[in-house]
Scaffold this active site. Structure first.
Site, PDB file in Angstrom:
ATOM      1  N   GLU A   1       5.811  -1.916   0.196  1.00  0.00           N
ATOM      2  CA  GLU A   1       6.934  -2.846   0.339  1.00  0.00           C
ATOM      3  C   GLU A   1       6.326  -4.112   0.904  1.00  0.00           C
ATOM      4  O   GLU A   1       6.278  -4.330   2.103  1.00  0.00           O
ATOM      5  CB  GLU A   1       8.013  -2.265   1.254  1.00  0.00           C
ATOM      6  CG  GLU A   1       9.399  -2.843   0.988  1.00  0.00           C
ATOM      7  CD  GLU A   1       9.644  -4.192   1.633  1.00  0.00           C
ATOM      8  OE1 GLU A   1       8.904  -5.148   1.295  1.00  0.00           O
ATOM      9  OE2 GLU A   1      10.570  -4.286   2.440  1.00  0.00           O
TER      10      GLU A   1
ATOM     11  N   GLU B   1       4.171 -12.898   0.187  1.00  0.00           N
ATOM     12  CA  GLU B   1       3.455 -12.193   1.255  1.00  0.00           C
ATOM     13  C   GLU B   1       2.125 -11.622   0.773  1.00  0.00           C
ATOM     14  O   GLU B   1       1.524 -10.782   1.446  1.00  0.00           O
ATOM     15  CB  GLU B   1       4.336 -11.080   1.828  1.00  0.00           C
ATOM     16  CG  GLU B   1       5.541 -11.609   2.591  1.00  0.00           C
ATOM     17  CD  GLU B   1       6.373 -10.508   3.222  1.00  0.00           C
ATOM     18  OE1 GLU B   1       5.975  -9.328   3.120  1.00  0.00           O
ATOM     19  OE2 GLU B   1       7.414 -10.820   3.811  1.00  0.00           O
TER      20      GLU B   1
END
Length: 658
Positions: free
Chosen positions: A144, A153
């Site tokens: 995740e 990210e």
């Protein structure tokens, strides 16, 4: 061990040296994290659990041991799901040491220590082999690593490395794929966050127009994505110009490439208009068949499905470099360019596209400097015609033909407005040591006030401190605009925002109390006794009390030496959960004209609130939210004590539910 940290006080403007604990940064990171938000995301958690169960089953059906690699494990939740689903062993990687330590405790508390190994490293540093961090490569990859933009990210380079070094060829992946969707829209409201619109001023010698320089008009703006809660954007604030189309997808079960590339789709506009904005979101399929799907689609795309509120994944607003006229039925090409961490867009007419070779476009960079000085809400604020009219109306009341004006605000249009409205001289002072000696006596002191260093509403009281500093240059009968400011407070019940501060306890049957305690400890370090800024137009709430003025700041006088304090109570007029207090400032330009940075109106009997969309309001969460207390009796009132310290410029507050 203590460390001295230097900081510029946003309210007083003074440089301060503060003694901070060596763990201050760590506590800040935890206290302001979105871990609680993710644990409260029921849709995300259920879909991950379903996807992990299915992946483990597929591996077992092939007669193989299920070896799981969980990158960015956080609390260890996904690894515990895998172990519970029958995985033989899980390697849970977490680079943030305090988080990795918490994961070890949570895994042990839930009885999975023999099945899960927590590795406190970046995944690119993990080794595989008899003496390595992992005994063998994994055949199930669980991650995740996503943000609102999907790749911000570093998901792509992480997946790329994992496929090369940490997982088997043909591994199962949860999620299996991600798909990015786009929709072309016209929106004056959203476009007003990126471009400065002309300002019309009715002066005595005719209409004057303030226009932005061509450098800003042609500037593509800053490259960072604008991520917002698109579900709070009313449908009448944008016009849909195209259907929703798939822009690109990534299959995580196969080798992933992070190198820069582009994707192109053909769009047939469903309506003629000005293409200004690309709205974008993504969904993830947890399994190869796509039956287990978690989507970020906004309300108008999936109107029949119940929307899961979440703040860690929202939707994206991308500004096209320039607005383009499109016509219903006439094809256009939309190109998405991406590097490892970001995405940007360009629109071209179909007929132009046929004659042009593919050219790679560099990431947009602000060339005009304005987008670096003003953030998007600030540009929207400068484009607010009603707000500008309030300032013009007030300026017309106070300006004379011999007025000498000094404006103290960052990047303000007030000096230009004052000039057009007939002031004799106008000076501006912008957060820098400009000499006042050339000015003579100032007869009108102006401010919005707005300063780029302000985070909380009262930080703009810097105007008061600047006004005090230039006192010797002010005429004895100086007019100050705004003449005063007031701090207001109201008790609210949030529809969803409370979740970011509320403990989780158990998540999908797993005990995550250790994480709750860790967050609470960091909040108690300082943050739980402070207000935090939030743009409340994105976070619906209802008022439980009337708004109340609690402090007044008189700019016609200098900053006082003594503290300003207020104590009192707010009666709760509506039933509901008292999640916290919202605070904001109102600036009184003249005796009869005020500007609110917070509440615009309470729109109905239910107490639904409309907030200033250009400003962040201060939210003080009550301890009953942070500690998840169950109140046996609903409170009837809330006591408050609020104090302004002129030496530090800080406002402290305390609330008690009665």
């Amino acid at each position: 061990m203590k460390t001295f940290c230097g900081r510029a006080n946003p309210t007083t403007g003074a440089m301060e040296w503060l003694e901070e604990d060596e763990n201050y940064d760590y506590h800040q990171e935890i206290a302001r994290s979105r871990y609680a938000d993710m644990l409260h995301d029921k849709d995300r958690n259920v879909k991950y659990y379903q996807g992990i169960r299915a992946a483990v089953s597929r591996v077992k059906e092939r007669g193989e041991k299920a070896i799981v690699l969980d990158i960015g494990t956080g609390t260890g939740l996904l690894s515990m799901m895998a172990a519970s689903a029958g995985a033989d062993f899980c390697y849970a990687i977490e680079v943030f040491k305090p988080m990795a330590n918490a994961a070890v405790k949570i895994v042990e508390k839930n009885g999975f220590s023999d099945k899960i190994k927590v590795i406190n490293k970046h995944s690119t540093e993990v080794t595989v082999g008899p003496d390595g961090d992992m005994q063998c490569r994994a055949n199930i990859l669980v991650t995740e690593l996503f943000d609102t933009e999907l790749i911000g990210e570093g998901a792509l380079p992480t997946y790329e490395h994992a496929h090369k070094h940490l997982v088997q060829e043909g591994c199962e992946a949860v999620p299996h794929r991600a798909t990015v969707y786009v929709q072309l829209v016209e929106s004056k409201r959203m476009w007003s966050w990126n471009k400065l619109f002309p300002v019309h001023v009715e002066a005595e010698d005719g209409e004057k127009i303030i226009v932005s320089p061509s450098e800003m008009e042609n500037c593509p703006g800053v490259p960072s994505v604008c991520d917002i809660q698109l579900n709070q954007m009313p449908s009448n604030d944008f016009t849909v110009l195209s259907d929703v189309v798939t822009m690109f997808s990534v299959d995580f079960s196969k080798p992933v490439k992070s190198a820069s590339t582009y994707y192109r789709v053909q769009l047939q506009p469903v309506k003629s208009g000005k293409a200004q904005i690309v709205l974008s979101w993504w969904d993830i399929d947890m399994d190869p068949s796509g039956k287990i799907n978690c989507t970020m689609a906004p309300y108008w795309v999936k109107p029949t499905s119940a929307l899961q509120w979440r703040d860690h994944w929202m939707q994206c607003v991308y500004f096209l470099p320039n607005e383009e006229s499109v016509f219903q039925g006439e094809n256009v090409y939309l190109t998405a360019y991406r590097d490892e961490y970001s995405v940007w867009y360009k629109l071209q007419k179909a007929r132009e596209e046929e004659n042009k070779a593919d050219v790679h476009v560099e990431s947009p960079v602000c060339r005009c400097q304005a987008h670096l000085l003003w953030n998007r809400p600030r540009i929207g604020e400068l484009n607010d015609q009603n707000r500008t009219c309030q300032y013009i109306k007030s300026l017309m009341k106070v300006l004379k033909t011999d007025s000498v004006c000094l404006c103290i605000s960052d990047g303000s249009l007030l000096p230009v407005l004052a000039h057009y409205l007939g002031a004799k001289q106008v000076f501006t002072l912008e957060n820098s040591a400009v000499s006042c000696s050339v000015m003579g006596k100032i007869s009108v002191l102006l401010g919005e006030p707005f300063f780029t260093t302000s985070l909380l509403p009262w930080h703009n009281l810097y105007f008061w401190y600047a006004r005090t500093a230039v006192t010797m240059h002010l005429a004895s009968d100086v007019t100050v605009l705004p003449q005063s400011a007031s701090l207001h407070v109201m008790i609210v019940e949030f529809q969803d925002l409370w979740r970011i501060r509320s403990p989780c306890g158990t998540c999908e049957g797993f005990d995550v109390q250790t994480m709750d305690d860790m967050i609470k400890n960091s909040l108690n370090y300082r943050e739980s006794r402070e207000a935090e800024p939030h743009p409340l137009w994105e976070y619906p709430c209802k008022s439980l009390s009337d708004p109340q003025e609690v402090l007044m700041f008189d700019f016609r006088r200098t900053v006082p030496q003594h503290c300003l304090s207020a104590e009192g109570s707010l009666n709760l007029l509506r039933s509901g959960k008292s999640h916290g207090a919202v605070l904001w400032m109102e600036y009184h330009l003249t005796a009869d004209t005020s500007i609110s940075t917070g509440l615009m109106q309470i729109s109905n009997d239910k107490g639904n609130c409309e907030w200033n969309p250009h400003c962040k309001q201060a939210v003080y969460f009550f301890s009953s939210v942070i500690e998840s207390e169950t109140l046996t009796d609903l409170p009837s009132a809330v006591m408050y004590a609020i104090n302004f310290n002129p030496k530090t410029g800080e406002i402290t507050m305390d609330f008690k539910l009665l």
